[in-house]
Every structure is written in C-alpha cells, then in structure tokens.
Motif scaffolding. Structure first.
Motif, PDB file in Angstrom:
ATOM      1  N   VAL A 324      -9.947  -1.106   3.536  1.00  0.00           N
ATOM      2  CA  VAL A 324      -8.915  -1.983   2.958  1.00  0.00           C
ATOM      3  C   VAL A 324      -9.126  -2.131   1.460  1.00  0.00           C
ATOM      4  CG1 VAL A 324      -7.996  -4.336   2.910  1.00  0.00           C
ATOM      5  CG2 VAL A 324      -8.484  -3.235   5.096  1.00  0.00           C
ATOM      6  N   ASP A 325     -10.381  -2.299   1.046  1.00  0.00           N
ATOM      7  CA  ASP A 325     -10.675  -2.419  -0.392  1.00  0.00           C
ATOM      8  C   ASP A 325     -10.279  -1.159  -1.145  1.00  0.00           C
ATOM      9  OD1 ASP A 325     -11.709  -4.952   0.048  1.00  0.00           O
ATOM     10  OD2 ASP A 325     -13.739  -4.195   0.377  1.00  0.00           O
ATOM     11  N   ARG A 330      -6.348   1.443  -4.936  1.00  0.00           N
ATOM     12  CA  ARG A 330      -5.394   2.494  -5.290  1.00  0.00           C
ATOM     13  C   ARG A 330      -4.005   1.935  -5.604  1.00  0.00           C
ATOM     14  NH1 ARG A 330      -8.063   5.416  -1.052  1.00  0.00           N
ATOM     15  NH2 ARG A 330      -6.419   4.917   0.447  1.00  0.00           N
ATOM     16  N   HIS A 331      -3.658   0.813  -5.007  1.00  0.00           N
ATOM     17  CA  HIS A 331      -2.277   0.326  -5.121  1.00  0.00           C
ATOM     18  C   HIS A 331      -2.134  -0.937  -5.969  1.00  0.00           C
ATOM     19  CE1 HIS A 331      -0.284   2.924  -2.050  1.00  0.00           C
ATOM     20  NE2 HIS A 331      -1.539   3.068  -1.629  1.00  0.00           N
ATOM     21  N   ARG A 332      -3.229  -1.540  -6.363  1.00  0.00           N
ATOM     22  CA  ARG A 332      -3.158  -2.847  -7.035  1.00  0.00           C
ATOM     23  C   ARG A 332      -2.245  -2.824  -8.259  1.00  0.00           C
ATOM     24  NH1 ARG A 332      -7.927  -3.786  -6.806  1.00  0.00           N
ATOM     25  NH2 ARG A 332      -7.995  -5.437  -5.226  1.00  0.00           N
ATOM     26  N   ILE A 351       4.191  -1.046  -0.144  1.00  0.00           N
ATOM     27  CA  ILE A 351       3.490  -1.809   0.902  1.00  0.00           C
ATOM     28  C   ILE A 351       3.497  -1.025   2.215  1.00  0.00           C
ATOM     29  CG2 ILE A 351       3.655  -3.866   2.368  1.00  0.00           C
ATOM     30  CD1 ILE A 351       4.598  -5.373  -0.169  1.00  0.00           C
ATOM     31  N   GLU A 352       4.641  -0.470   2.563  1.00  0.00           N
ATOM     32  CA  GLU A 352       4.715   0.330   3.789  1.00  0.00           C
ATOM     33  C   GLU A 352       3.758   1.518   3.709  1.00  0.00           C
ATOM     34  OE1 GLU A 352       8.022   2.355   6.748  1.00  0.00           O
ATOM     35  OE2 GLU A 352       8.654   1.360   4.900  1.00  0.00           O
ATOM     36  N   GLY A 353       3.666   2.140   2.538  1.00  0.00           N
ATOM     37  CA  GLY A 353       2.740   3.255   2.360  1.00  0.00           C
ATOM     38  C   GLY A 353       1.294   2.839   2.547  1.00  0.00           C
ATOM     39  N   MET A 354       0.934   1.634   2.114  1.00  0.00           N
ATOM     40  CA  MET A 354      -0.436   1.136   2.276  1.00  0.00           C
ATOM     41  C   MET A 354      -0.807   1.028   3.753  1.00  0.00           C
ATOM     42  SD  MET A 354      -0.229  -1.808  -0.652  1.00  0.00           S
ATOM     43  CE  MET A 354      -1.752  -2.620  -0.182  1.00  0.00           C
ATOM     44  N   PHE A 355       0.108   0.481   4.538  1.00  0.00           N
ATOM     45  CA  PHE A 355      -0.183   0.340   5.969  1.00  0.00           C
ATOM     46  C   PHE A 355      -0.237   1.703   6.664  1.00  0.00           C
ATOM     47  CE2 PHE A 355       0.781  -4.089   5.208  1.00  0.00           C
ATOM     48  CZ  PHE A 355      -0.051  -4.739   6.095  1.00  0.00           C
TER      49      PHE A 355
END
Length: 538
Positions: A324-325, A330-332, A351-355
């Motif tokens: 998760v970190d 990568r997305h922050r 957000i969808e890409g993160m999940f």
C-alpha cells in the motif's frame, strides 16, 4: 365471566368436585370482588381439571378430596410433579380428614370440612390471597434487583472488553472481574453491514445489536466459561470467549449454528447482512490482542469471500503490508495535482488504477483495501478541523466504506464521493471569480504563446483596462501581466521535463522571441536556469 368485575391482577381460581351442584354452590358463596379473585373454571371431572391446570396454571384450586378416577390427593401430587406452584384448598368430610392430612406433605396448608361455612371459606381464600400476593411481590422485587445487578455486571463486563480491545487492562487485574479458568481464548467480530450503505437507522441499529448480543449469549453460554461482548463503531460486535480444550472442536459448529440463527433474525428486516470473523485461538491472556486483530482481518475479507458466512483467520492470505505504501508513493503527487486542479474525472480514474494495482498482487489480504482507502481519503480530505464540513465528509466516507461488502462497491463509493466533493470545490471556486475575469483568464490560457495586450482583452470582456486590472488582481491574487508570465513559465517547465526541445525552441513555444530574456526571466521566477531545471527534474 365467572366472577364479578375484577382488576387485571385478580387471582385465578378453579373449583373441582365430582358433584356439579357443590361446584355451583361454592362459586356462588365466594365473594369474588372483595377478594379480587375470579373463577376461570368449574370441573366435575378431575382428569379434565388436571389438564386445565397444566395449560393455565391458576393461582388457587378448590378441590374435593374424594373423587372417582383421580382423587383430590392424586390431583395435588400430579400438579406438584409438574412444578406448578398452585395453592390448594382441600374440602373434605370428617371421614376423609386423614386424606386431607396427607396433603400436607405436598405443601397444602388449607383444608375445610364439609358442610362448607361461607365465612370460613372466604376467610381462608383471603389468607391465601395475601400470601400469594406477598410472595409475588417478593419474587418481583428479587427479579428486579437481580436484573439491576445483571445490568451492572454487563456494563462492567462490556467496559472490560473495551479496555481489552484498547490494550488498557492486564491479566492480573481481570481475574477478579470474569471467569478465566478455561484453557483457550478466542475473539469473534460479528459484523453487521447495511444492505445499502446510504440507508441507515441508528435507532434500529441499537435495537438490532442488543438482540444480536442476546442471541450470541444464548447460543454460546452453555459451552463456554465466559462471554464478553461490546459494540464498536460501524456495527462491529466484538465477542471474547474463554473455554476449555474439550470444547475446541465444538466451537466452529456453534458459530455456524449462531450464523444461521442470526440470519433468520435479520432476514425480517431486509436491512442488514451478517458476517462472523473468527480470530485465532490463543492460550495466553496477553495474546488476546492477536485474536482481536485476526477477527477484524477475517471480517474485512468478506470483500472476497462474501457475507453471511463464517470466515476464519486461517483462511486469510499473508500479504506484503508495504504494498500500500508503494502504491501511495507512486500516485501521491498525481492525486494531489488532480485534486488541486479540480480534475475529478482524472482523480477517479487514478484511484481505480490504484486498487487495480493492489488487487493484481498474487496474495492479497483484503484488509489492505481498507488501508489503501483510508490513506487515499486522508491524503485528499485530511487533516481538517473537527466539526468542519470537510472533516464530516471525510468521516462519512470512512463509515460508509465499513459497510461495503464487495470491493467494487468500495471503489465506486470512494470515486463518487471524491468526484462530488471536488466538483463542489470547483463550482465554489468558479463562483468566486466574476465572469469577465474568467473570460480574461481563459483567453490568456489559450493565447499565451501570442502577444497579449491588456487593452485588447479589456475591450473583449467589456471593461475598462484599469478596472479589469484591478478586479483581476483582487480575484486571482496577481496582476494581469504577472498571470501571463506565470502561465508561460508553467508551460515551459512541462516542456523542459517532458520534451527534448532546445531552450531556444521552448522560449518561442511559450511566447518569447528572445531566448536570453526567457532564460533570465525563468531564473528570476524559478530560481535556476532552464537547463539546470531540466537536469534536476528529468
């Protein structure tokens, strides 16, 4: 109605004698109203009377001692064997006095000789009535007192479990409060989810959780030594049990039976679904915290396994908690940029890409989905002042997410919630800027590569150049010429990092014919020369 007008708490009486005219005589001479009693049955057949007593349990029975089929003595004996506390008045002649005396061994304290004297009968009924009412009041007071004691104990025990969950109590202090003589401890997280997280009823939640806890205690109390329960946020009902090794194999069967019973109860509401998460079995009080964590992890994995089932900690994959970190790292920056620029659609897609990245991992404990959700929402909406609109919006998302029992629902919740919030921010920002300023700003954004003259823009938006310059600075925070320079420099930064074009070409691209002047201006605003900026950010 057999008696006169009676109060609701009138004592119920039946009369049993094989001679019906004797029954009718007794019913006639009893002073029902003044005694606050009522006749609910007259029987000339003692077998039928026994069946009636079994089903209705009257407070008082008047019975003859000698009757065919079933004597009064036998009737009393059978009623006592049924554990019914009915008071008896035995009516007998002198010849049956010895039979009446035998009735004393069954707790009969009242008998009357024939012929029956009206005053004597009513006096005896009055004495019995007082005795019954005094006994009933004492029983009621004892029950009320016991209920208060039980309620106080439950409050203490529930608070004790809260302390255990919060790590605020140790084994030395707990032995005086609960029975911990069993060999094993185990924690269960009984999770109630709303079928629709947008529809909730806090009043019904309270009623439902109390009933669920009653069902849990009723189902488990005969097997385990001790049960502690408490309700936490978002309808997590934690249950700690202590039991012996001999019951270890029985526990899963009990939990599955409990789940069926809870399902049967909740199905009538069409509002909740239930899942039971079972933490590991531990032998030491100090290890209970591990069972607590395991029970929560198990319940979180209903996102994968589904609801209305028992999920054991042993079924859960062991995941790399740092994944998760890494995703957040990568997305922050893009999340913040999309948020600050009110680009809600791009924010939702990211957000969808993160999940998707998280779920692409080979082994995934679905607890990490909650962690990713919480970190994402906190990054964009927190920290904020308590009681602020932003804070309540943040908390509401977290609460709603706890009632999502499928990962698609959770992702959709977060996306929609943040789209709504960011779009609201954009609309509010747009409302703060007047239309002429917005048009001037839009013109610069679209024509910054060209020569821009304030007078021309002012004429286009219908304002005097001096007035446009004044309101522009007031609403945007900088004057018109500064905004042109900032727009050009920001575009130059992107070109320096994302292209291999020369400094000269980039200068022309953003509206400067003199590359030397461009470099000096860039250094003045950014702090370094364009070439150095490129090396630092490539």
């Amino acid at each position: 109605m057999w008696g006169g007008r009676m109060e609701q708490n009138a004592l119920r009486v039946i009369i049993v004698d094989d001679e019906i005219h004797i029954c009718q005589l007794l019913r006639k001479i009893i002073r029902w109203d003044s005694l606050n009693m009522k006749c609910i049955g007259v029987f000339d057949n003692s077998i039928k009377a026994l069946d009636f007593i079994r089903n209705n349990q009257p407070e008082i029975v008047l019975t003859d001692i000698r009757m065919p089929q079933l004597s009064g003595l036998e009737l009393i004996k059978k009623v006592r064997n049924l554990k019914i506390t009915t008071e008896f008045i035995v009516i007998s002649g002198y010849k049956e006095f010895e039979y009446a005396h035998q009735a004393l061994q069954y707790g009969v304290r009242s008998y009357i000789l024939k012929p029956v004297n009206e005053d004597e009968l009513n006096s005896e009924l009055e004495a019995i009535g007082k005795r019954i009412r005094i006994s009933s009041n004492e029983v009621r007071r004892t029950q009320e007192l016991q209920q208060e004691v039980d309620k106080s104990k439950r409050i203490i025990r529930d608070d004790l479990l809260k302390q255990i969950l919060d790590g605020q109590v140790d084994e030395k202090n707990i032995e005086s409060e609960i029975s911990i003589h069993g060999d094993c401890y185990q924690v269960y997280d009984i999770k109630l989810d709303y079928m629709d997280y947008k529809k909730f009823d806090t009043k019904q939640d309270k009623i439902t959780t109390e009933k669920v806890m009653e069902i849990i205690e009723s189902r488990l109390k005969e097997t385990v030594n001790e049960i502690l329960m408490t309700v936490r946020e978002d309808l997590h009902i934690y249950c700690l049990v202590n039991y012996n090794y001999g019951e270890t194999r029985e526990i899963p069967h009990l939990l599955n039976a409990l789940l069926v019973e809870l399902d049967d109860y909740l199905i009538g509401f069409e509002q909740y679904v239930v899942t039971i998460g079972a933490g590991r079995e531990v032998e030491s009080f100090s290890d209970i915290k591990y069972s607590v964590t395991g029970a929560y992890r198990a319940v979180c994995n209903r996102l994968r396994f589904g609801t209305e089932r028992l999920i054991s900690e042993a079924e859960i994959d062991v995941s790399d908690v740092k994944v998760v970190d890494r995703i957040m790292d990568r997305h922050r920056s893009t999340l913040i940029a999309f948020y600050n620029n009110y680009e809600s659609g791009l924010l939702a897609a990211d957000i969808e890409g993160m999940f998707q990245e998280l779920l692409a991992e080979k082994k995934i404990d679905m607890t990490l989905c909650y962690k990713l959700m919480e970190q994402t929402v906190y990054l964009l909406l927190g920290p904020s002042e308590p009681n602020s609109e932003k804070y309540h919006y943040f908390i509401n998302i977290l609460h709603c997410a706890q009632h999502c029992h499928h990962i698609d629902d959770m992702v959709l919740l977060i996306k929609n919630a943040l789209i709504t919030y960011v779009d609201g921010l954009r609309e509010a920002a747009e409302q703060r800027i007047s239309k002429p300023v917005m048009e001037a700003q839009r013109y610069v954004d679209e024509h910054f590569r060209e020569k821009i003259v304030l007078e021309k823009v002012a004429d286009m938006v219908g304002l005097h150049p001096i007035y446009l310059s004044t309101v522009f600075k007031k609403e945007i925070g900088m004057n018109f010429s500064e905004y042109i320079v900032e727009t050009r420099i920001n575009e130059a930064k992107k070109l320096l990092v994302n292209t291999n074009e020369t400094i000269f070409a980039i200068a022309e691209e953003v509206g400067y014919k003199d590359s030397k002047y461009f470099s000096q201006l860039f250094r003045k605003i950014v702090g370094v020369k364009p070439a150095i900026y490129r090396r630092l950010n490539s």
